[in-house]
Enzyme design. Structure first.
Site, short mmCIF file in Angstrom:
data_model
loop_
_atom_site.label_atom_id
_atom_site.label_comp_id
_atom_site.label_asym_id
_atom_site.label_seq_id
_atom_site.Cartn_x
_atom_site.Cartn_y
_atom_site.Cartn_z
CB SER A 127 -5.88 0.56 -27.72
OG SER A 127 -6.08 1.94 -27.56
CG ASP A 223 -14.64 11.90 -43.82
OD1 ASP A 223 -13.88 12.78 -43.36
OD2 ASP A 223 -14.91 11.80 -45.02
CG HIS A 282 -1.31 2.65 -25.62
ND1 HIS A 282 -2.26 2.15 -24.77
CD2 HIS A 282 -1.93 2.82 -26.82
CE1 HIS A 282 -3.43 2.04 -25.41
NE2 HIS A 282 -3.24 2.43 -26.65
#
Length: 303
Positions: A127, A223, A282
């Site tokens: 990924s 963040d 996945h």
């Protein structure tokens, strides 16, 4: 050129086309790096007795180096090769940084390989880690002897992910302080459940819940991930190609490598094979570890 995809064992040709609640998002850890400079990466090494090129595993978004621990140990036993599993920046025990581009993560990897005196490796990325691996192969081809890209392509993947929802839900989680981790995990899962329907995905995200000084926090830098999410879901525009042997290994039940991606894969990685492991989602390596290891070993022995 080798370019094809496989269902089972049959190959088909491709066309060339104190009970106070603390918001987890407000508590930061390891924010000691700035700018785009390479950061220090946490890693595990599993030494083999053989002399083959080391295997280096890169995890996906919200993952960590332990995702490939059992796979790595088995490959050491079966191939004799040294195996490294690495935490990406802003993940696991690696340093945090506000910058999170694939070029920056490539620099992190290059720095680590230099520190470990590894001149060349077999790079295996899942990924997000697959995109780091592709970027590294394209920018630093001398470092990569062979490339394995697990269930991802160079194409933009935003239409196939729920990552923005996951991040929002994670940022909103609040837990009590000074409680057992099992209790904190249950509190966090209850708050994630309305937004993250899949139980296995919730459990995967919760692997990032850690205790620090009595408080429960997310060890991933939410963040930075939020700020760089568009970049993470995309892929750098690079005017080059990687001519080494490459395997794209997708899950048969996953949409992340589709026929629409084949032309771009062919352009960037002209010596590629594309395979699908039937019955895998996945998380190919977790769903079908035996088939995954078999595919890696076969690829290592291929011309």
């Amino acid at each position: 050129m080798r370019l094809g995809f496989r269902y089972g064992c049959r190959w088909l040709p491709l066309r060339r086309i104190p009970h106070k609640l603390f918001p987890l998002s407000e508590i930061g850890i390891r924010r000691n790096t700035t700018g785009a400079s390479p950061v220090s990466l946490s890693y595990d090494v599993f030494d083999g007795r053989g002399t083959g090129t080391p295997l280096v595993f890169l995890h996906g978004l919200f993952g960590c180096k332990s995702n490939f621990q059992s796979i790595g140990k088995k490959l050491v036993q079966q191939t004799g090769r040294k195996v490294l599993t690495i935490d990406a920046r802003n993940h696991g025990n690696s340093a945090h940084s506000p910058v999170m581009t694939y070029e920056a993560m490539c620099s992190d990897l290059q720095k680590l390989m230099s520190q470990l005196h590894i001149q060349k490796c077999v790079l295996i990325g899942h990924s997000m880690g697959g995109k780091v691996a592709m970027t590294t192969a394209l920018l630093q081809p001398d470092l990569v002897e062979r490339l394995v890209v697990v269930d991802i392509s160079p194409s933009k993947t935003s239409t196939q992910t729920n990552f923005p929802t996951y991040i929002t839900a994670m940022k909103a989680v609040k837990t009590d302080s000074n409680i057992p981790r099992s209790t904190a995990k249950r509190q966090a899962e209850d708050q994630l459940k309305p937004f993250v329907k899949d139980h296995s995905v919730r459990q995967f995200l919760l692997t990032n819940l850690i205790e620090e000084n009595g408080l429960y926090i997310w060890r991933v830098n939410l963040d930075a991930i939020t700020k760089n999410l568009d970049s993470l879901l995309g892929f750098p525009e690079l005017d080059t190609s990687y001519s080494g042997p490459t395997l794209f290994l997708g899950g048969g039940n996953s949409p992340y490598i589709s026929s629409e991606d084949f032309p771009e894969i062919q352009q960037l990685f002209p010596y590629s094979d594309i395979q699908y492991i039937e019955g895998a989602s996945h998380w190919v390596h977790a769903d079908k570890p035996h088939d995954f290891i078999k595919s890696i070993r076969t690829f290592l022995c291929s011309p």
